[in-house]
Design a protein around this motif. Structure first.
Motif, PDB file in Angstrom:
ATOM      1  N   GLY A   1       0.789  -1.211  -0.039  1.00  0.00           N
ATOM      2  CA  GLY A   1      -0.072   0.020   0.257  1.00  0.00           C
ATOM      3  C   GLY A   1       0.775   1.334   0.130  1.00  0.00           C
ATOM      4  O   GLY A   1       0.526   2.252  -0.792  1.00  0.00           O
TER       5      GLY A   1
ATOM      6  N   LEU B   1       1.177   4.194  -2.878  1.00  0.00           N
ATOM      7  CA  LEU B   1       0.674   5.695  -2.569  1.00  0.00           C
ATOM      8  C   LEU B   1       1.717   6.645  -2.665  1.00  0.00           C
ATOM      9  O   LEU B   1       1.659   7.646  -3.057  1.00  0.00           O
TER      10      LEU B   1
ATOM     11  N   VAL C   1      -5.292   7.687  -3.240  1.00  0.00           N
ATOM     12  CA  VAL C   1      -5.944   6.743  -2.152  1.00  0.00           C
ATOM     13  C   VAL C   1      -7.172   6.557  -2.695  1.00  0.00           C
ATOM     14  O   VAL C   1      -7.768   5.308  -2.264  1.00  0.00           O
TER      15      VAL C   1
ATOM     16  N   SER D   1      -7.996   2.634  -2.855  1.00  0.00           N
ATOM     17  CA  SER D   1      -9.173   1.850  -2.045  1.00  0.00           C
ATOM     18  C   SER D   1     -10.028   1.089  -2.230  1.00  0.00           C
ATOM     19  O   SER D   1     -10.558   0.328  -1.577  1.00  0.00           O
TER      20      SER D   1
ATOM     21  N   TRP E   1      -6.992   3.417   5.868  1.00  0.00           N
ATOM     22  CA  TRP E   1      -7.187   4.665   4.851  1.00  0.00           C
ATOM     23  C   TRP E   1      -8.266   5.405   4.919  1.00  0.00           C
ATOM     24  O   TRP E   1      -8.368   6.515   4.861  1.00  0.00           O
TER      25      TRP E   1
ATOM     26  N   TYR F   1      -7.955   9.293   5.803  1.00  0.00           N
ATOM     27  CA  TYR F   1      -8.000   9.908   4.684  1.00  0.00           C
ATOM     28  C   TYR F   1      -9.638  10.331   4.551  1.00  0.00           C
ATOM     29  O   TYR F   1     -10.204  11.167   3.724  1.00  0.00           O
TER      30      TYR F   1
END
Length: 266
Positions: A33, A37, A44, A48, A128, A132
């Motif tokens: 991951g 990124l 993201v 995701s 995430w 985020y």
């Protein structure tokens, strides 16, 4: 037979290196991951949505294959070359029963590691989502079906290559030698795949036959062919089924015959 299978599970799962592989699985998902990124700069929000599949696609043809190679070498080569199985041969179990129980336990362990990677990848996605503030990052119906389909094909490819690695393990003089041959096959397949594609291009006008010839190199099939299977290409699906079946039949039979040979231990 149930007692033998249980014994094989116990022999494998009590090893520290196996649980080290299990513990490394979340680390592999996390590092993959971070790679997407920070190195590839994939947004993201987009990553995701399908990271459970994307993460496996990135690791299937190398990291997963090497883990299977280690399993095959430890389960078959080490125990035979060290003489650990002499007592089992003296009991009521036949060599054939021992071979199939070992293969069952090894493939069950591969399935367990694959599930652990899927769960770890989904946990990364959940992190995430919280970090985020991403919405709609959970698995939808279409994404869930795509994930199951890809993981099913991936598992089939790992079973196929595990049969080849078991065959190699049965003829290896040591664990190091067995793993080395498997690594050479895996890396060489990725480095020189263009040579195999030229060979397969002779029958490029027949898609199914072309795909069968190209996918005979399992790492290439994992790297490229499984993507075609997600798009519903029937010739790709048929070729994958054919190649997996050939590997399972030919190399499992070869490993089995070597395993039950009377003078193998002498």
């Amino acid at each position: 037979m149930k007692a033998l299978i249980y014994s094989e599970f116990e022999r494998l799962w009590r090893r520290k290196w196996f649980w080290l592989m299990v513990l490394c699985t979340p680390m592999l998902a996390c590092s993959t991951g971070i790679y997407f990124l920070r190195t590839l700069k994939v947004p993201v929000e987009a990553l995701s949505l399908n990271f459970v599949v994307t993460g496996l696609r990135e690791n299937l043809y190398l990291a997963c294959n090497l883990a299977v190679a280690a399993l095959a070498a430890i389960v078959y080569t080490e125990e035979f070359r060290s003489g650990q199985l002499r007592l089992l041969f003296m009991r009521r179990f036949t060599r054939g029963q021992i071979f199939w129980s070992k293969l069952l336990v090894m493939n069950a362990s591969i399935l367990f590691l694959l599930i652990a990677f899927a769960v770890s990848s989904q946990i990364v996605v959940e992190v995430w989502t919280l970090s985020y503030h991403i919405s709609d990052a959970g698995l939808t119906g279409s994404h869930g079906l795509q994930m199951l389909k890809y993981y099913g094909w991936a598992l089939a490819s790992l079973f196929a290559i595990s049969s080849f690695y078991c065959f190699v393990a049965m003829y290896s003089k040591s664990v190091t030698y067995g793993i080395g041959v498997c690594v050479l096959y895996n890396v060489g397949s990725l480095l020189f795949d263009s040579m195999f594609l030229k060979w397969a291009s002779v029958v490029s006008h027949i898609p199914y036959v072309h795909n069968v010839m190209a996918f005979m190199i399992i790492p290439y099939m994992q790297h490229t062919g499984l993507d075609g299977s997600l798009m519903g290409d029937l010739s790709v699906n048929g070729a994958i089924i054919t190649v997996v079946s050939l590997y399972l039949i030919i190399f499992t039979w070869g490993a089995y015959r070597r395993f039950v040979t009377d003078d193998y231990l002498y």
